[in-house]
Design an enzyme around this catalytic site. Structure first.
Site, PDB file in Angstrom:
ATOM      1  N   GLN A  17       0.773  -1.244   0.000  1.00 39.55           N
ATOM      2  CA  GLN A  17       0.000   0.000   0.000  1.00 39.55           C
ATOM      3  C   GLN A  17       0.809   1.302   0.000  1.00 39.55           C
ATOM      4  O   GLN A  17       0.476   2.248  -0.716  1.00 39.55           O
ATOM      5  CB  GLN A  17      -0.968   0.014   1.203  1.00 39.55           C
ATOM      6  CG  GLN A  17      -1.857   1.228   1.208  1.00 39.55           C
ATOM      7  CD  GLN A  17      -2.970   1.260   2.234  1.00 39.55           C
ATOM      8  OE1 GLN A  17      -3.534   2.292   2.470  1.00 39.55           O
ATOM      9  NE2 GLN A  17      -3.314   0.143   2.845  1.00 39.55           N
ATOM     10  N   ARG A  38       6.696  -8.947 -10.455  1.00 37.93           N
ATOM     11  CA  ARG A  38       7.274 -10.261 -10.684  1.00 37.93           C
ATOM     12  C   ARG A  38       6.365 -11.100 -11.584  1.00 37.93           C
ATOM     13  O   ARG A  38       5.150 -11.147 -11.357  1.00 37.93           O
ATOM     14  CB  ARG A  38       7.411 -10.965  -9.331  1.00 37.93           C
ATOM     15  CG  ARG A  38       8.669 -11.813  -9.237  1.00 37.93           C
ATOM     16  CD  ARG A  38       8.580 -12.698  -8.060  1.00 37.93           C
ATOM     17  NE  ARG A  38       8.386 -11.965  -6.814  1.00 37.93           N
ATOM     18  CZ  ARG A  38       9.207 -12.061  -5.781  1.00 37.93           C
ATOM     19  NH1 ARG A  38      10.272 -12.818  -5.859  1.00 37.93           N
ATOM     20  NH2 ARG A  38       8.944 -11.416  -4.661  1.00 37.93           N
ATOM     21  N   LEU A  72       8.499  -8.411 -14.910  1.00 34.74           N
ATOM     22  CA  LEU A  72       9.956  -8.423 -15.093  1.00 34.74           C
ATOM     23  C   LEU A  72      10.580  -9.160 -13.922  1.00 34.74           C
ATOM     24  O   LEU A  72      10.346  -8.790 -12.769  1.00 34.74           O
ATOM     25  CB  LEU A  72      10.422  -6.956 -15.087  1.00 34.74           C
ATOM     26  CG  LEU A  72      11.790  -6.618 -15.627  1.00 34.74           C
ATOM     27  CD1 LEU A  72      11.928  -7.052 -17.082  1.00 34.74           C
ATOM     28  CD2 LEU A  72      12.015  -5.103 -15.522  1.00 34.74           C
ATOM     29  N   GLU A 140       1.490  -1.532   8.237  1.00 31.44           N
ATOM     30  CA  GLU A 140       0.670  -0.433   8.760  1.00 31.44           C
ATOM     31  C   GLU A 140       0.640  -0.311  10.297  1.00 31.44           C
ATOM     32  O   GLU A 140       1.022   0.693  10.863  1.00 31.44           O
ATOM     33  CB  GLU A 140      -0.762  -0.626   8.225  1.00 31.44           C
ATOM     34  CG  GLU A 140      -1.816   0.276   8.803  1.00 31.44           C
ATOM     35  CD  GLU A 140      -1.620   1.714   8.385  1.00 31.44           C
ATOM     36  OE1 GLU A 140      -1.607   1.966   7.185  1.00 31.44           O
ATOM     37  OE2 GLU A 140      -1.486   2.588   9.261  1.00 31.44           O
ATOM     38  N   ASP A 169       0.567   3.544   6.004  1.00 27.54           N
ATOM     39  CA  ASP A 169       0.726   3.203   4.590  1.00 27.54           C
ATOM     40  C   ASP A 169       0.441   4.378   3.655  1.00 27.54           C
ATOM     41  O   ASP A 169       1.340   5.020   3.149  1.00 27.54           O
ATOM     42  CB  ASP A 169      -0.202   2.039   4.237  1.00 27.54           C
ATOM     43  CG  ASP A 169       0.347   0.712   4.716  1.00 27.54           C
ATOM     44  OD1 ASP A 169       1.557   0.626   4.974  1.00 27.54           O
ATOM     45  OD2 ASP A 169      -0.428  -0.245   4.834  1.00 27.54           O
ATOM     46  N   GLY A 248      -7.388  19.086  19.263  1.00 26.24           N
ATOM     47  CA  GLY A 248      -6.960  20.473  19.096  1.00 26.24           C
ATOM     48  C   GLY A 248      -7.250  21.353  20.293  1.00 26.24           C
ATOM     49  O   GLY A 248      -6.924  22.526  20.293  1.00 26.24           O
ATOM     50  N   GLY A 249      -7.907  20.810  21.298  1.00 22.32           N
ATOM     51  CA  GLY A 249      -8.208  21.620  22.472  1.00 22.32           C
ATOM     52  C   GLY A 249      -9.676  22.018  22.571  1.00 22.32           C
ATOM     53  O   GLY A 249     -10.093  22.644  23.534  1.00 22.32           O
TER      54      GLY A 249
HETATM   55  N1  CAO Z   1      11.635  -9.764  -9.661  1.00 19.25           N
HETATM   56  C1  CAO Z   1      12.386 -10.501  -8.823  1.00 19.25           C
HETATM   57  N2  CAO Z   1      12.392 -10.323  -7.481  1.00 19.25           N
HETATM   58  C2  CAO Z   1      11.603  -9.360  -6.996  1.00 19.25           C
HETATM   59  C3  CAO Z   1      10.800  -8.546  -7.822  1.00 19.25           C
HETATM   60  C4  CAO Z   1      10.845  -8.783  -9.208  1.00 19.25           C
HETATM   61  N3  CAO Z   1      10.107  -8.059 -10.050  1.00 19.25           N
HETATM   62  N4  CAO Z   1      10.135  -7.679  -7.027  1.00 19.25           N
HETATM   63  C5  CAO Z   1      10.494  -7.931  -5.772  1.00 19.25           C
HETATM   64  N5  CAO Z   1      11.388  -8.946  -5.757  1.00 19.25           N
HETATM   65  C6  CAO Z   1      12.033  -9.533  -4.583  1.00 19.25           C
HETATM   66  C7  CAO Z   1      12.951  -8.575  -3.867  1.00 19.25           C
HETATM   67  O1  CAO Z   1      14.188  -8.502  -4.498  1.00 19.25           O
HETATM   68  C8  CAO Z   1      13.029  -9.233  -2.508  1.00 19.25           C
HETATM   69  O2  CAO Z   1      13.870 -10.372  -2.563  1.00 19.25           O
HETATM   70  P1  CAO Z   1      15.014 -10.706  -1.466  1.00 19.25           P
HETATM   71  O3  CAO Z   1      14.359 -10.603  -0.135  1.00 19.25           O
HETATM   72  O4  CAO Z   1      15.431 -12.093  -1.848  1.00 19.25           O
HETATM   73  O5  CAO Z   1      16.096  -9.735  -1.606  1.00 19.25           O
HETATM   74  C9  CAO Z   1      11.598  -9.715  -2.348  1.00 19.25           C
HETATM   75  O6  CAO Z   1      11.041  -9.858  -3.649  1.00 19.25           O
HETATM   76  C10 CAO Z   1      10.707  -8.690  -1.653  1.00 19.25           C
HETATM   77  O7  CAO Z   1      11.058  -8.689  -0.384  1.00 19.25           O
HETATM   78  P2  CAO Z   1      10.304  -7.807   0.680  1.00 19.25           P
HETATM   79  O8  CAO Z   1      11.152  -7.877   1.904  1.00 19.25           O
HETATM   80  O9  CAO Z   1      10.007  -6.453   0.218  1.00 19.25           O
HETATM   81  O10 CAO Z   1       8.909  -8.567   0.820  1.00 19.25           O
HETATM   82  P3  CAO Z   1       8.190  -9.156   2.097  1.00 19.25           P
HETATM   83  O11 CAO Z   1       6.880  -9.672   1.604  1.00 19.25           O
HETATM   84  O12 CAO Z   1       9.039 -10.090   2.851  1.00 19.25           O
HETATM   85  O13 CAO Z   1       7.928  -7.876   3.033  1.00 19.25           O
HETATM   86  C11 CAO Z   1       7.100  -5.696   3.535  1.00 19.25           C
HETATM   87  C12 CAO Z   1       6.887  -6.994   2.757  1.00 19.25           C
HETATM   88  C13 CAO Z   1       6.018  -4.723   3.139  1.00 19.25           C
HETATM   89  C14 CAO Z   1       7.020  -5.979   5.035  1.00 19.25           C
HETATM   90  C15 CAO Z   1       8.497  -5.117   3.180  1.00 19.25           C
HETATM   91  O14 CAO Z   1       8.567  -4.965   1.792  1.00 19.25           O
HETATM   92  C16 CAO Z   1       8.812  -3.803   3.854  1.00 19.25           C
HETATM   93  O15 CAO Z   1       9.110  -3.737   5.054  1.00 19.25           O
HETATM   94  N6  CAO Z   1       8.772  -2.700   3.067  1.00 19.25           N
HETATM   95  C17 CAO Z   1       9.164  -1.404   3.534  1.00 19.25           C
HETATM   96  C18 CAO Z   1       8.100  -0.807   4.393  1.00 19.25           C
HETATM   97  C19 CAO Z   1       6.785  -0.733   3.670  1.00 19.25           C
HETATM   98  O16 CAO Z   1       6.638  -0.135   2.630  1.00 19.25           O
HETATM   99  N7  CAO Z   1       5.769  -1.304   4.303  1.00 19.25           N
HETATM  100  C20 CAO Z   1       4.417  -1.002   3.896  1.00 19.25           C
HETATM  101  C21 CAO Z   1       3.806  -2.007   3.135  1.00 19.25           C
HETATM  102  S1  CAO Z   1       2.116  -1.622   3.045  1.00 19.25           S
HETATM  103  O17 CAO Z   1       1.499  -2.240   4.468  1.00 19.25           O
END
Ligand code: CAO
Length: 416
Positions: A17, A38, A72, A140, A169, A248-249
């Site tokens: 999000q 992906r 991709l 979130e 988010d 806000g009070g």
């Molecule tokens: N092709 C190949 N690999 C891809 C890709 C693509 N097109 N897109 C993503 N990936 C891979 C990434 O390289 C990563 O791989 P590695 O961990 O092996 O390096 C993986 O997919 C994505 O990892 P991630 O850590 O982002 O995903 P997750 O589901 O484990 O975690 C989240 C999700 C949201 C907790 C984490 O992305 C995060 O903390 N993001 C930053 C904070 C954030 O934006 N949070 C809000 C999300 S909305 O609630």
């Protein structure tokens, strides 16, 4: 009609999000937003909480309108080459993967600016760079707890509470969008790109600033006079949860209206703003309170504020929330019905203003989504349906210079 961000190409390497909300806003304003996903699965929200089997979930469609989608695999050598090519030809790249994910993929900030010194690289993380929790993945509610929202939301006799509003988010996405627009302006002047980083914790805290204000007031004087705990309750050394009191009070509260016993939203929010006291007394049939020293000032009212709210609830008991607001608006009293999502979905004013819009999706048909909350006098925002997974893969590859033969090779290598 010309759009403000026409001609700006954005690589939308985001998911869930926080990132998608940012890029959707920029797409509404005319940017060409290319969602990189992906192959096979795409953004996880495409399949989360589905209401129609096999069709992109509303979670996805409501955060990804006005975008194009390319699949991709950026972990394959061919996929990396395509991403490099996209980076060379784009203005902004937005990502919100877990900490270190892009570095592991080979796309550090140093590499990105080597490929394109004009690139604005916008990044969301749970915590800011260098923070002692910088390695944490964050969703979130985690952010709401880390940013001070949860400890200050809810009732004093209940646990910390998270808000349904996406403070961690979408709010972070809005902060990021502001940062990107500032960086684009900076680039117009200097020709240089830069990294724009926003953390979810910081963005939540930015909306909780009145609570940081209250912490300092509490530290100094030991109480907070606009909280329900004053004057009868006790204060500790941390900002307490104040229920539905106004931050806000202005003393205010959610008050029951006719039908509250069966309708969970038969309530209004009623604010006792200082300047509105005289009209409030007239409206609720208590004209004598206007000149009674026991009620005349905010200070005098505070120790009986809940008795006052009870009196107003007594006045409200034979009025629906809409009838009540229709009376109170004539007296200039700040108030609103507590609206359910069903009422919001069908609200004619929100439809008319384009804040709630119905759009077409290739697989789902029509669905409701939010439109731009920002209205312009010179620019219209037209919301279109979200793209199918990889709907624009070949078209985008062609845009960045790939021949049909090369595109076929990428498909054969399963890189797209
Ligand atoms: N092709 C190949 N690999 C891809 C890709 C693509 N097109 N897109 C993503 N990936 C891979 C990434 O390289 C990563 O791989 P590695 O961990 O092996 O390096 C993986 O997919 C994505 O990892 P991630 O850590 O982002 O995903 P997750 O589901 O484990 O975690 C989240 C999700 C949201 C907790 C984490 O992305 C995060 O903390 N993001 C930053 C904070 C954030 O934006 N949070 C809000 C999300 S909305 O609630």
């Amino acid at each position: 009609m010309t759009k403000a961000l026409e001609g700006i190409r954005i690589i939308d390497f985001t998911h869930v999000q926080a990132g998608p909300a940012c890029t959707q806003l920029l797409a509404w304003f005319g940017a060409d937003v290319i969602k990189v996903e992906r192959p096979g699965a795409g953004d996880v929200t495409r399949s989360q909480l589905r209401d129609i089997p096999g069709v992109d979930a509303l979670y996805f469609t409501m955060l990804n309108s006005n975008k194009r989608s390319i699949t991709l695999d950026t972990k394959t050598p061919e996929g990396k080459q395509v991403l490099e090519q996209l980076i060379r030809g784009s203005d902004v790249m937005v990502e919100n993967f877990g900490p270190g994910a892009l570095d592991r993929m080979g796309f550090s900030w140093d590499r990105i600016r080597e490929l394109n010194p004009r690139m604005i690289w916008a990044s969301v993380k749970g915590f800011s760079d260098g923070h002692h929790y910088e390695d944490l993945k964050v969703y979130e509610n985690v952010a709401q707890c880390a940013g001070g929202a949860a400890s200050t939301t809810g009732f004093w006799d209940g646990p910390p509470t998270v808000s349904a509003a996406a403070l961690g988010d979408s709010n972070t996405g809005m902060h990021l969008a502001i940062g990107i627009l500032a960086a684009l302006r900076y680039r117009d002047k200097t020709g240089r790109g830069q990294k724009v980083a926003v953390s979810m914790q910081d963005s939540v805290l930015n909306l909780c600033r009145v609570k940081l204000r209250d912490q300092q007031r509490l530290d100094r004087v030991g109480y907070l006079e606009e909280y329900p705990q004053y004057p009868h309750g006790t204060f500790s050394d941390v900002v307490p949860r104040g229920g539905n009191a106004g931050g806000g009070g202005q003393p205010g509260w959610v008050l029951k209206c006719k039908g509250w016993e069966t309708d969970p939203n038969a309530y209004i929010y009623f604010t006792i703003q200082g300047h509105a006291w005289a009209p409030i007394c007239k409206a609720i049939g208590k004209p004598e309170w206007e000149t009674d020293p026991a009620y005349m000032t905010a200070e005098a009212r505070q120790d009986k504020i809940f008795d006052i709210f009870a009196t107003i609830e007594d006045w409200l008991k034979d009025k629906t929330k809409f009838e009540a607001v229709d009376i109170l608006r004539k007296f200039d009293i700040p108030c609103s019905p507590v609206l359910s999502m069903k009422e919001i979905a069908n609200d004619p004013s929100l439809r008319k203003s384009g804040t709630v819009v119905e759009v077409e999706h290739k697989a789902r048909g029509k669905y409701l989504t939010v439109g731009s909350p920002i209205k312009f006098s010179e620019m219209s925002v037209e919301v279109t349906g979200s793209p199918l997974l990889g709907e624009h893969t070949d078209e985008i590859l062609k845009d960045i210079g790939y021949t049909p033969e090369k595109i076929a090779e990428l498909h054969a290598a399963k890189a797209v």
